[in-house]
Design a protein around this motif. Sequence first.
Motif, mmCIF file in Angstrom:
data_model
loop_
_atom_site.group_PDB
_atom_site.id
_atom_site.type_symbol
_atom_site.label_atom_id
_atom_site.label_comp_id
_atom_site.label_asym_id
_atom_site.label_seq_id
_atom_site.Cartn_x
_atom_site.Cartn_y
_atom_site.Cartn_z
ATOM 1 N N VAL A 1 56.971 -12.187 51.125
ATOM 2 C CA VAL A 1 57.914 -11.559 52.512
ATOM 3 C C VAL A 1 59.000 -12.741 53.235
ATOM 4 N N MET B 1 61.943 -12.096 52.086
ATOM 5 C CA MET B 1 63.196 -11.497 51.869
ATOM 6 C C MET B 1 63.159 -12.189 53.574
ATOM 7 N N GLU C 1 54.468 -18.507 60.594
ATOM 8 C CA GLU C 1 53.939 -17.542 59.366
ATOM 9 C C GLU C 1 52.886 -18.327 58.762
ATOM 10 N N LEU D 1 45.020 -17.200 57.000
ATOM 11 C CA LEU D 1 43.792 -15.570 56.523
ATOM 12 C C LEU D 1 43.523 -16.219 56.538
ATOM 13 N N LYS E 1 44.645 -7.795 57.164
ATOM 14 C CA LYS E 1 45.401 -6.616 56.760
ATOM 15 C C LYS E 1 46.919 -7.043 57.834
ATOM 16 N N PHE F 1 48.105 -9.114 59.299
ATOM 17 C CA PHE F 1 49.040 -10.387 58.785
ATOM 18 C C PHE F 1 49.808 -10.045 58.077
ATOM 19 N N ILE F 2 49.262 -9.014 56.808
ATOM 20 C CA ILE F 2 50.131 -8.947 55.518
ATOM 21 C C ILE F 2 51.149 -7.615 56.172
ATOM 22 N N PHE F 3 50.829 -7.014 56.828
ATOM 23 C CA PHE F 3 51.411 -5.853 57.555
ATOM 24 C C PHE F 3 52.448 -5.935 58.010
ATOM 25 N N ALA G 1 54.079 -8.599 58.757
ATOM 26 C CA ALA G 1 54.694 -9.734 58.774
ATOM 27 C C ALA G 1 55.913 -9.076 57.771
ATOM 28 N N VAL G 2 55.695 -8.317 57.117
ATOM 29 C CA VAL G 2 56.266 -7.450 56.533
ATOM 30 C C VAL G 2 57.223 -6.632 57.453
#
Lengths: 100, 506
Positions: free
Chosen positions: A35, A38, A72, A79, B165, B167-169, B171-172
Amino acid sequence: MNTVSPYILLSAILFSMGVIGFLTRRNAIMIFMSVELMLNSANLAFVAFAHQWGQLDGQMFVFFVMAVAAAEVAVGLALIVTVFRSKKSANVDDLHQLKG
Amino acid sequence: MFGTQFNPSDLLAVAPEIGLTFWAFFILSLDFLKLPQLNRRVLGMLSAIGVLVVMVLATVLAPPADKGAVLLGGMIRHDLYAYVFDAVFIVAGALTCLLSIDFKPVRAGGEFFALVILATMGMCLMASANDIILLFLATETSSMALYLLAGFMRDTPRSAEAGMKYFIFGAVSSTIMLYGLSLVYGLSGQTGYEKIAAALTAPESPHMVGVFALLLVMIGFAFKTTAVPFHFWAPDVYDGAPTPVTGFISTASKAAGFAIMIRFLLYAFSPLAPTPATQVWVAMMQPVAILTMFLGNLLAITQTSVKRMLAYSSIAQAGYIMIGVTALAYAASRGEVNGAEPNAIAGVIFYIATYMFTNIGAFAIVGLVAQRAGGDNLKDFSGLARRSPYLALAMVAVLLSLTGAPPLVGFVGKLFLFRSAVDENLIGLVVVGVINVLISVFYYLGVVRAMYVERSPNESRPFPIPAVTGWVVLITSAAVLIITLVSTPFWDLALAAAKSLQTILN
């Protein structure tokens, strides 16, 4: 081919690498790095476009994006550590308690 | 872009955001004092009262002008549209703070309440953003706080998993949106919405790249509004997050997604000046609305956990809201300025505002039952009507409103949405909407059946309701009834807000 095209091409390649990394990696840290890749590809595109248009808006945007990326990192690593404490793993395949 | 003269009074346009930031740090620093009398009850009360005071102050100090004003170097558009959404977010934030006071699984200190307030602040900025820089920053501000809130129960693996979950989705998807924004900037050389629109409609602009950029940006919006196919994170996150936070994410965050999406699409990709990109988003809305409604409702039927069922139901609710967005897209793309767009936008605003009350009320009750009965499955609701008749009655009210049963406010809101779709001859879409309402009756009434018909061995045991949570349930169900009885002033306010958004079209 104007002068910024190579930079845009590079940013597109970096972005694609990030997407592929996001889709194939299973370790949360590696997904997170993808990420970040990106984000930085978008930064490169902004700087290149700002140069093309001869103004600073895009470059200013990049500073904000860097600040967001830093925030971030703080949130994301917190997390990841939380999940690691309960599961003893940073593998996203182990995140399967919630489904249905 | 900073060529305009800076006027200190312009800062009043962001008065709610300034007040909320100040209040969040005030709560945080109170927490550092470690005074015994500043327990979480007091902190939660202070947070809730503080944000409401901020809203009142903002109303007094900086009421939005009739036509709205573009301020702060073009970053902010200060209009009634933003103001009404601010009010929705702030009320939702206040209710969330109150609900968290007695939600025992969260060991909330000042940082929990500060995060709720900061998320609210980000959403307020989202509603007034008029520039792609602020669009990205505001979205990230609210998201970042919500990631942490979703994973706030650190010792509960389910909550940690939900936070991860999300956070990952999140952030992307926001990164993909950022890349789309970089292409928009590359195409136009501008960051302000109107200037982008002017540059993109130029005939020499490469339109296919514009379509691609728009699609990338739409991924970010679809994530925020849980539109299919970017809804997949929602059930897991809503299920695992602390219940008050679930109520907050499923209402305020979704509302903020719609607020920012509508303004961005109408201003930067205005259908009044058609390009291939605007035609793409206009054409995209209807299939997405249909898929979102069907997917949410059909999967909600199969759930045994009421919390997870409400998660799928809130995906379906986003689908209903998208009926209004579809009507707006068609109305705006007819080219001439007509009276249909304000009706569609007002329908969306009205529905979002009432949905905020109903859904937070529903999650408040689910959280309470889960604490008392030990779970949030359908069987845990058995016999609730005998254990706590008033709580069961409140649950019936909010569930019927979510269904859209007349005469409750959910019905009124759906009527507005469907009417604006009928005005655009979207009969098929309305039929799909009605079919979905009928499907949803099935699972919403399943909960009512469990509460009133089924028996449970625990019926004779008392069901104490903590005072503050009781108040929240009372406020939300009273709001449902009051807006049902006197919906006209609320509709008029939504219509005025819609017209303030539309000034650009005139």
